[in-house]
Design a protein around this motif. Structure first.
Motif, PDB file in Angstrom:
ATOM      1  N   GLU A   1       0.831  -1.206   0.000  1.00 54.83           N
ATOM      2  CA  GLU A   1       0.000   0.000   0.000  1.00 54.83           C
ATOM      3  C   GLU A   1       0.875   1.270   0.000  1.00 54.83           C
ATOM      4  O   GLU A   1       0.638   2.195  -0.777  1.00 54.83           O
ATOM      5  CB  GLU A   1      -0.880  -0.005   1.260  1.00 54.83           C
ATOM      6  N   THR A   2       1.886   1.295   0.857  1.00 54.81           N
ATOM      7  CA  THR A   2       2.818   2.423   0.939  1.00 54.81           C
ATOM      8  C   THR A   2       3.446   2.686  -0.434  1.00 54.81           C
ATOM      9  O   THR A   2       3.522   3.820  -0.894  1.00 54.81           O
ATOM     10  CB  THR A   2       3.949   2.092   1.945  1.00 54.81           C
ATOM     11  N   MET A   3       3.858   1.608  -1.078  1.00 52.49           N
ATOM     12  CA  MET A   3       4.504   1.709  -2.383  1.00 52.49           C
ATOM     13  C   MET A   3       3.567   2.321  -3.430  1.00 52.49           C
ATOM     14  O   MET A   3       3.959   3.169  -4.216  1.00 52.49           O
ATOM     15  CB  MET A   3       4.846   0.285  -2.802  1.00 52.49           C
ATOM     16  N   LEU A   4       2.311   1.893  -3.383  1.00 49.26           N
ATOM     17  CA  LEU A   4       1.310   2.423  -4.317  1.00 49.26           C
ATOM     18  C   LEU A   4       1.095   3.913  -4.077  1.00 49.26           C
ATOM     19  O   LEU A   4       1.024   4.708  -5.019  1.00 49.26           O
ATOM     20  CB  LEU A   4      -0.027   1.696  -4.133  1.00 49.26           C
ATOM     21  N   GLN A   5       0.986   4.288  -2.801  1.00 53.17           N
ATOM     22  CA  GLN A   5       0.748   5.695  -2.468  1.00 53.17           C
ATOM     23  C   GLN A   5       1.929   6.559  -2.866  1.00 53.17           C
ATOM     24  O   GLN A   5       1.762   7.675  -3.348  1.00 53.17           O
ATOM     25  CB  GLN A   5       0.444   5.839  -0.976  1.00 53.17           C
ATOM     26  N   GLU A   6       3.137   6.038  -2.672  1.00 53.27           N
ATOM     27  CA  GLU A   6       4.328   6.792  -3.069  1.00 53.27           C
ATOM     28  C   GLU A   6       4.323   7.073  -4.569  1.00 53.27           C
ATOM     29  O   GLU A   6       4.601   8.192  -4.991  1.00 53.27           O
ATOM     30  CB  GLU A   6       5.601   6.036  -2.678  1.00 53.27           C
ATOM     31  N   ALA A   7       3.995   6.049  -5.348  1.00 57.52           N
ATOM     32  CA  ALA A   7       3.960   6.228  -6.808  1.00 57.52           C
ATOM     33  C   ALA A   7       2.877   7.236  -7.183  1.00 57.52           C
ATOM     34  O   ALA A   7       3.101   8.131  -8.008  1.00 57.52           O
ATOM     35  CB  ALA A   7       3.709   4.892  -7.494  1.00 57.52           C
ATOM     36  N   ALA A   8       1.700   7.112  -6.559  1.00 58.24           N
ATOM     37  CA  ALA A   8       0.585   8.007  -6.883  1.00 58.24           C
ATOM     38  C   ALA A   8       0.914   9.449  -6.487  1.00 58.24           C
ATOM     39  O   ALA A   8       0.452  10.392  -7.120  1.00 58.24           O
ATOM     40  CB  ALA A   8      -0.687   7.536  -6.187  1.00 58.24           C
TER      41      ALA A   8
END
Lengths: 185, 185
Positions: free
Chosen positions: B56-63
């Motif tokens: 989830e953290t990784m997705l938010q960072e990309a977004a």
């Protein structure tokens, strides 16, 4: 009988389904069913064999087309996606249940799978040799990527969904071709 | 404990593995392990929860990147592929075993999965809104296509194989971006 087994395994899952369930679906006594098959595992193997033949023919037809490599790939991608969608219960059983096979039957399914991968890798390799693939494309990785995308279809596609199979297959074909020949920029 | 459970479930399969196997792997008595968990299913759920947070953290960072939509998508695609490869046993357990959960735990995994799909669909939607997606791209179908391709990774990738994870992740990122923005011609 194969179609009845597909319906039963799809609905109940292979592990929970019994030969009795399949017999009831065909409208046969369980004993009569054993006249045709040895075991539940035998029935599962028959489903795969039955599908493999049709799928193989489709791959060979695409590979044998008198057309440039990219068009052969596109044709395969579309036909394959459409076949998956039209046989979504079979494909779902294959993706989820193949590891329940054992011994010779397992070997045979793995062999067929390797054959499919080789056929698709051949189509992709032809695109690459024609100088039309994405720079640095790894043919094996692209093959796995594409089969992964296709094997994900049973996770979400339902025949009664609003999108007709033909439209989805066109979309998937476009995405598969893009995977191989690379992005517009 | 989570890492030990991952090793055991990966090696033996969730169904065949026992709490005793996990206890032996941690070097604990079975009774002591029950101090931390309720059941084998609880352990499976913990593996997913533990992975979900990081993913989830990784997705938010990309977004949240201050970059054009296509670059945000490429960044997500690369990070996500790399995370899958570096956590291939976890991903393999997720893909193969999530349906062993039941009740609330199953609902939670399905909810998380839907969140991921929504996040990726968001990134793809931004590319589309910027006018940079393939003509006629269906955002939902592209999302399923890409997660299918990623979920296929545990089927073939082995950490000791000849290809370094970074190189595979670069290749996957290129294919994912191509899927969304369309083929060169």
């Amino acid at each position: 009988m194969i179609e009845a087994a597909i319906r039963v395994f799809h609905k109940k899952g292979y592990r929970s389904a019994s030969i009795q369930d399949v017999a009831a679906e065909v409208g046969m006594l369980k004993g009569s069913l054993y006249h045709y098959i040895d075991s539940k595992e035998d029935l599962l193997a028959r489903i795969f064999e039955d599908s493999a033949g049709r799928f193989e023919t489709m791959l060979q037809e695409a590979a044998g087309l008198d057309a440039p490599p990219v068009d052969r790939l596109r044709s395969f991608a579309r036909e394959c996606s459409l076949w998956y969608l039209q046989n979504i219960e079979r494909v779902g059983i294959y993706v989820k249940e193949w590891q329940h096979l054992s011994g010779k039957r397992l070997k045979e399914v793995v062999r067929i799978r390797t054959d499919y991968e080789r056929s698709l890798a051949g189509l992709i390799g032809d695109v690459k040799e024609a100088g039309e693939a994405a720079p640095d494309l790894d043919v094996d990785h692209a093959t796995y990527f594409i089969f992964g995308a296709l094997n994900g279809l049973p996770d979400w596609y339902r025949r009664r969904g609003p999108d007709p199979a033909e439209r989805i297959a066109d979309g998937y074909a476009g995405m598969i071709v893009a995977t191989v020949i690379g992005a517009r920029y």
